[in-house]
Design a protein around this motif. Structure first.
Motif, PDB file in Angstrom:
ATOM      1  N   CYS A  23       0.826  -1.206   0.000  1.00 29.24           N
ATOM      2  CA  CYS A  23       0.000   0.000   0.000  1.00 29.24           C
ATOM      3  C   CYS A  23       0.861   1.258   0.000  1.00 29.24           C
ATOM      4  O   CYS A  23       1.677   1.460   0.914  1.00 29.24           O
ATOM      5  CB  CYS A  23      -0.912   0.008   1.221  1.00 29.24           C
ATOM      6  SG  CYS A  23      -1.855   1.534   1.399  1.00 29.24           S
ATOM      7  N   PRO A  24       0.684   2.133  -0.995  1.00 29.42           N
ATOM      8  CA  PRO A  24       1.449   3.373  -0.994  1.00 29.42           C
ATOM      9  C   PRO A  24       1.040   4.314   0.141  1.00 29.42           C
ATOM     10  O   PRO A  24       1.796   5.198   0.525  1.00 29.42           O
ATOM     11  CB  PRO A  24       1.126   3.992  -2.355  1.00 29.42           C
ATOM     12  CG  PRO A  24      -0.161   3.375  -2.770  1.00 29.42           C
ATOM     13  CD  PRO A  24      -0.204   2.011  -2.146  1.00 29.42           C
ATOM     14  N   GLY A  25      -0.127   4.083   0.695  1.00 26.65           N
ATOM     15  CA  GLY A  25      -0.598   4.912   1.800  1.00 26.65           C
ATOM     16  C   GLY A  25       0.174   4.693   3.089  1.00 26.65           C
ATOM     17  O   GLY A  25       0.087   5.511   4.009  1.00 26.65           O
ATOM     18  N   ARG A  26       0.949   3.617   3.168  1.00 23.64           N
ATOM     19  CA  ARG A  26       1.729   3.385   4.384  1.00 23.64           C
ATOM     20  C   ARG A  26       2.741   4.511   4.617  1.00 23.64           C
ATOM     21  O   ARG A  26       3.017   4.873   5.746  1.00 23.64           O
ATOM     22  CB  ARG A  26       2.438   2.039   4.332  1.00 23.64           C
ATOM     23  CG  ARG A  26       1.513   0.887   4.645  1.00 23.64           C
ATOM     24  CD  ARG A  26       2.300  -0.366   4.899  1.00 23.64           C
ATOM     25  NE  ARG A  26       1.419  -1.476   5.208  1.00 23.64           N
ATOM     26  CZ  ARG A  26       1.852  -2.666   5.567  1.00 23.64           C
ATOM     27  NH1 ARG A  26       3.146  -2.901   5.645  1.00 23.64           N
ATOM     28  NH2 ARG A  26       0.994  -3.627   5.836  1.00 23.64           N
ATOM     29  N   GLU A  27       3.268   5.053   3.546  1.00 25.71           N
ATOM     30  CA  GLU A  27       4.199   6.172   3.680  1.00 25.71           C
ATOM     31  C   GLU A  27       3.466   7.385   4.242  1.00 25.71           C
ATOM     32  O   GLU A  27       3.970   8.076   5.134  1.00 25.71           O
ATOM     33  CB  GLU A  27       4.845   6.512   2.336  1.00 25.71           C
ATOM     34  CG  GLU A  27       5.861   7.617   2.424  1.00 25.71           C
ATOM     35  CD  GLU A  27       6.522   7.903   1.091  1.00 25.71           C
ATOM     36  OE1 GLU A  27       7.143   8.980   0.994  1.00 25.71           O
ATOM     37  OE2 GLU A  27       6.420   7.101   0.150  1.00 25.71           O
TER      38      GLU A  27
END
Length: 135
Positions: A23-27
Protein backbone atom coordinates in the motif's frame (compact mmCIF):
# COMPACT_ATOMS: atom_id res chain seq x y z
CA UNK A 1 -10.97 -5.25 11.83
CA UNK A 2 -10.78 -8.15 9.42
CA UNK A 3 -9.05 -11.38 10.23
CA UNK A 4 -8.07 -14.10 7.77
CA UNK A 5 -11.37 -15.96 8.19
CA UNK A 6 -13.24 -12.81 7.14
CA UNK A 7 -11.34 -12.37 3.89
CA UNK A 8 -13.28 -13.57 0.89
CA UNK A 9 -11.38 -16.13 -1.17
CA UNK A 10 -10.62 -14.86 -4.66
CA UNK A 11 -11.43 -11.25 -3.81
CA UNK A 12 -8.48 -9.00 -4.68
CA UNK A 13 -7.11 -6.82 -1.91
CA UNK A 14 -7.47 -3.09 -2.24
CA UNK A 15 -4.01 -1.73 -3.14
CA UNK A 16 -4.72 1.35 -0.98
CA UNK A 17 -5.60 -0.74 2.08
CA UNK A 18 -2.93 0.03 4.71
CA UNK A 19 -3.04 -3.62 5.78
CA UNK A 20 -1.65 -4.49 2.34
CA UNK A 21 2.17 -4.49 2.46
CA UNK A 22 2.33 -2.84 -0.98
CA UNK A 23 0.00 0.00 0.00
CA UNK A 24 1.45 3.37 -0.99
CA UNK A 25 -0.60 4.91 1.80
CA UNK A 26 1.73 3.38 4.38
CA UNK A 27 4.20 6.17 3.68
CA UNK A 28 1.47 8.75 4.24
CA UNK A 29 0.41 6.93 7.41
CA UNK A 30 4.00 7.13 8.62
CA UNK A 31 4.12 10.88 7.97
CA UNK A 32 0.82 11.48 9.77
CA UNK A 33 1.53 9.34 12.81
CA UNK A 34 5.19 10.14 13.35
CA UNK A 35 5.65 11.94 16.64
CA UNK A 36 6.65 15.23 15.01
CA UNK A 37 4.25 15.06 12.05
CA UNK A 38 1.30 14.51 14.35
CA UNK A 39 2.31 17.37 16.65
CA UNK A 40 2.91 19.81 13.77
CA UNK A 41 -0.47 19.03 12.20
CA UNK A 42 -2.33 19.44 15.50
CA UNK A 43 -0.38 22.59 16.39
CA UNK A 44 -1.58 24.23 13.18
CA UNK A 45 -5.27 23.49 13.88
CA UNK A 46 -5.61 26.90 15.55
CA UNK A 47 -4.21 28.74 12.54
CA UNK A 48 -0.98 29.50 10.70
CA UNK A 49 2.33 29.69 12.54
CA UNK A 50 5.85 30.71 11.66
CA UNK A 51 8.76 28.28 11.91
CA UNK A 52 10.03 29.57 15.25
CA UNK A 53 6.52 29.70 16.70
CA UNK A 54 6.15 26.01 15.89
CA UNK A 55 9.57 25.24 17.36
CA UNK A 56 8.64 27.03 20.57
CA UNK A 57 5.24 25.35 20.77
CA UNK A 58 6.53 21.82 20.14
CA UNK A 59 8.90 21.35 23.04
CA UNK A 60 11.87 19.11 22.31
CA UNK A 61 11.89 19.27 18.50
CA UNK A 62 15.18 20.30 16.92
CA UNK A 63 15.30 22.87 14.14
CA UNK A 64 16.59 20.18 11.78
CA UNK A 65 13.74 17.78 12.58
CA UNK A 66 11.13 20.53 12.36
CA UNK A 67 12.44 21.64 8.95
CA UNK A 68 12.46 18.05 7.72
CA UNK A 69 8.94 17.41 9.01
CA UNK A 70 7.59 20.62 7.49
CA UNK A 71 9.16 19.80 4.11
CA UNK A 72 7.57 16.35 4.16
CA UNK A 73 4.11 17.63 5.10
CA UNK A 74 4.25 20.40 2.48
CA UNK A 75 5.26 17.82 -0.14
CA UNK A 76 2.35 15.61 0.95
CA UNK A 77 -0.05 18.51 0.37
CA UNK A 78 -1.01 18.69 4.05
CA UNK A 79 0.57 22.10 4.69
CA UNK A 80 1.05 25.26 2.67
CA UNK A 81 4.22 27.29 2.99
CA UNK A 82 4.21 31.05 2.52
CA UNK A 83 7.34 33.21 2.49
CA UNK A 84 6.46 36.53 4.09
CA UNK A 85 7.98 39.75 2.67
CA UNK A 86 9.77 40.74 5.87
CA UNK A 87 13.39 41.53 6.64
CA UNK A 88 14.71 39.01 7.28
CA UNK A 89 12.24 36.82 5.40
CA UNK A 90 10.08 34.57 7.52
CA UNK A 91 7.97 31.60 6.55
CA UNK A 92 4.46 30.79 7.68
CA UNK A 93 2.89 27.32 7.59
CA UNK A 94 -0.81 26.57 7.43
CA UNK A 95 -2.97 23.49 7.09
CA UNK A 96 -4.42 22.87 3.65
CA UNK A 97 -7.97 21.47 3.45
CA UNK A 98 -6.36 18.01 3.11
CA UNK A 99 -4.25 18.68 6.18
CA UNK A 100 -7.26 19.95 8.12
CA UNK A 101 -9.03 16.67 7.42
CA UNK A 102 -6.02 14.74 8.70
CA UNK A 103 -5.41 16.95 11.75
CA UNK A 104 -8.93 16.65 13.15
CA UNK A 105 -8.76 12.91 14.06
CA UNK A 106 -5.14 13.30 15.15
CA UNK A 107 -6.23 16.01 17.59
CA UNK A 108 -8.80 13.56 19.00
CA UNK A 109 -6.05 10.96 19.39
CA UNK A 110 -3.89 13.44 21.32
CA UNK A 111 -6.86 14.21 23.57
CA UNK A 112 -7.24 10.47 24.22
CA UNK A 113 -3.52 10.23 25.09
CA UNK A 114 -3.84 13.18 27.49
CA UNK A 115 -6.84 11.57 29.20
CA UNK A 116 -5.42 8.04 29.38
CA UNK A 117 -1.62 8.30 29.66
CA UNK A 118 -1.57 7.81 33.44
CA UNK A 119 -3.86 4.78 33.15
CA UNK A 120 -1.58 3.28 30.50
CA UNK A 121 1.49 3.90 32.68
CA UNK A 122 -0.27 2.22 35.62
CA UNK A 123 -1.10 -0.78 33.42
CA UNK A 124 2.54 -0.99 32.31
CA UNK A 125 3.74 -0.92 35.90
CA UNK A 126 1.21 -3.61 36.87
CA UNK A 127 2.27 -5.76 33.92
CA UNK A 128 5.95 -5.35 34.78
CA UNK A 129 5.26 -6.16 38.42
CA UNK A 130 3.40 -9.36 37.48
CA UNK A 131 5.91 -10.54 34.88
CA UNK A 132 9.07 -9.78 36.87
CA UNK A 133 7.69 -10.89 40.21
CA UNK A 134 8.38 -7.52 41.78
CA UNK A 135 6.50 -6.06 44.78
Amino acid sequence: MLNSSQLTAGKPRDPCDAFNSDCPGREVLNHLTSRWGLLVLVALRDGPLRFYELRTLIDGISEKMLAQTLRTLVRDGLLSREVLPTVPPSVRYELTPLGEGAALPLEAMLAWVRQNALTVFAAQEEHDRRTTGGP
